[in-house]
Design an enzyme around this catalytic site. Structure first.
Site, PDB file in Angstrom:
ATOM      1  N   HIS A 136     -66.827  29.623 -62.582  1.00  0.00           N
ATOM      2  CA  HIS A 136     -65.897  30.522 -62.290  1.00  0.00           C
ATOM      3  C   HIS A 136     -66.088  31.599 -61.869  1.00  0.00           C
ATOM      4  O   HIS A 136     -67.501  32.223 -61.866  1.00  0.00           O
ATOM      5  CB  HIS A 136     -64.595  30.357 -63.547  1.00  0.00           C
TER       6      HIS A 136
ATOM      7  N   LYS B 163     -65.728  35.095 -66.990  1.00  0.00           N
ATOM      8  CA  LYS B 163     -65.186  34.346 -68.053  1.00  0.00           C
ATOM      9  C   LYS B 163     -65.485  34.137 -69.119  1.00  0.00           C
ATOM     10  O   LYS B 163     -67.356  34.174 -69.030  1.00  0.00           O
ATOM     11  CB  LYS B 163     -64.501  32.390 -67.407  1.00  0.00           C
TER      12      LYS B 163
END
Length: 268
Positions: A156, A160
């Site tokens: 990600h 995040k």
């Protein structure tokens, strides 16, 4: 019937994508947009903030002030904010779609106590493709799981804050359930040093964070002589947002309890 949707976390990346998805939907309209209490965006037009043009919906910082303006709440915020929002939805009998991840055990218990009193759809990932992957993983694990080393990889963007991702953990739960194992007992989160030979019963997780990766997930079933991999790669948050809007319109008039995206898609 057109469903009026409220979006919390409206100033964030996912919040803006949700507003865009609502505005694109033929079955929904934007009823309210909520930001953090200390936000400087209060009073701004939610559509203009999301880049979809003026929608006539002024941003507020208190969910309880707009309960008359929406039919379903979509919440992709933080665990503490989601717990508070669930309390408001319970008090006013408002359905919820929740994509928040990273709950502590206490936060999860508090959230579920309130969320179970209204129609609520909870998922770590609302994209149609990921939820199809959950189904495929269940099938693959039942066929190959006892003969394969299972590893979950996820990547990600650098912003995040939780790891592994909620989607990766949900994949782990699907895999563990399919082979009658307890994920809490068999999960291995990263490896370092002299780890010894791999235990066949474990399910490994590897996490990468960097750049602007929206979300990549791969599960590898590694056997002697062959390997099967099931992969999902997201290129836009709109895939998640559109799924959440689909769940919101589906929830209207459903019985009060907690559902998931598999229910929405008819995959159970």
């Amino acid at each position: 019937m057109t469903t009026r949707i409220a979006v919390t976390g409206a100033a964030g990346r996912m919040g803006k994508a949700l507003i865009e998805a609502v505005c694109q939907s033929e079955d929904a309209v934007l009823g309210a947009a909520i930001v953090a209490p200390d936000s400087s965006l209060v009073g701004a037009d939610a559509g203009e903030l999301a880049g979809v043009g003026k929608q006539g919906v002024a941003i507020v910082n208190d969910l309880s002030t707009v309960v008359a303006d929406f039919d379903v709440l979509i919440d992709f915020t933080s665990p503490s904010a989601t717990v508070a929002n669930a309390s408001v939805c319970k008090a006013h009998n408002k359905p919820m779609v929740v994509g928040t991840t990273g709950f502590s055990p206490a936060e999860k218990a508090a959230f579920e106590a309130d969320a179970s009193t209204v129609p609520t759809c909870v998922a770590s990932n609302f994209s149609t493709g990921v939820n199809l992957c959950f189904k495929l993983l269940d099938i693959a694990a039942r066929v190959m799981g006892n003969d394969a080393d299972i590893e979950v990889y996820e990547a990600h963007h650098r912003h995040k804050v939780d790891a592994p991702s909620g989607t990766a953990l949900r994949m782990g739960e699907v895999l563990a359930n399919a082979v009658n194992r307890d994920l809490n007992e068999v999960a291995v989160y990263g490896r370092e040093g002299q780890t010894g030979a791999r235990d066949r019963n474990t399910i490994g997780f590897a996490t990468v964070r960097g750049g602007d990766v929206v979300g990549d997930h791969t599960v590898s079933f590694m056997c002697e002589g062959e390997r099967v991999e099931i992969t999902h790669k997201a290129s836009s948050r709109l895939s998640f947002a559109r799924g959440a809007v689909r769940a919101a319109t589906w929830l209207v008039e459903k019985e009060p309890k907690i559902y998931d995206m598999q229910d929405v898609l008819g995959l159970k």
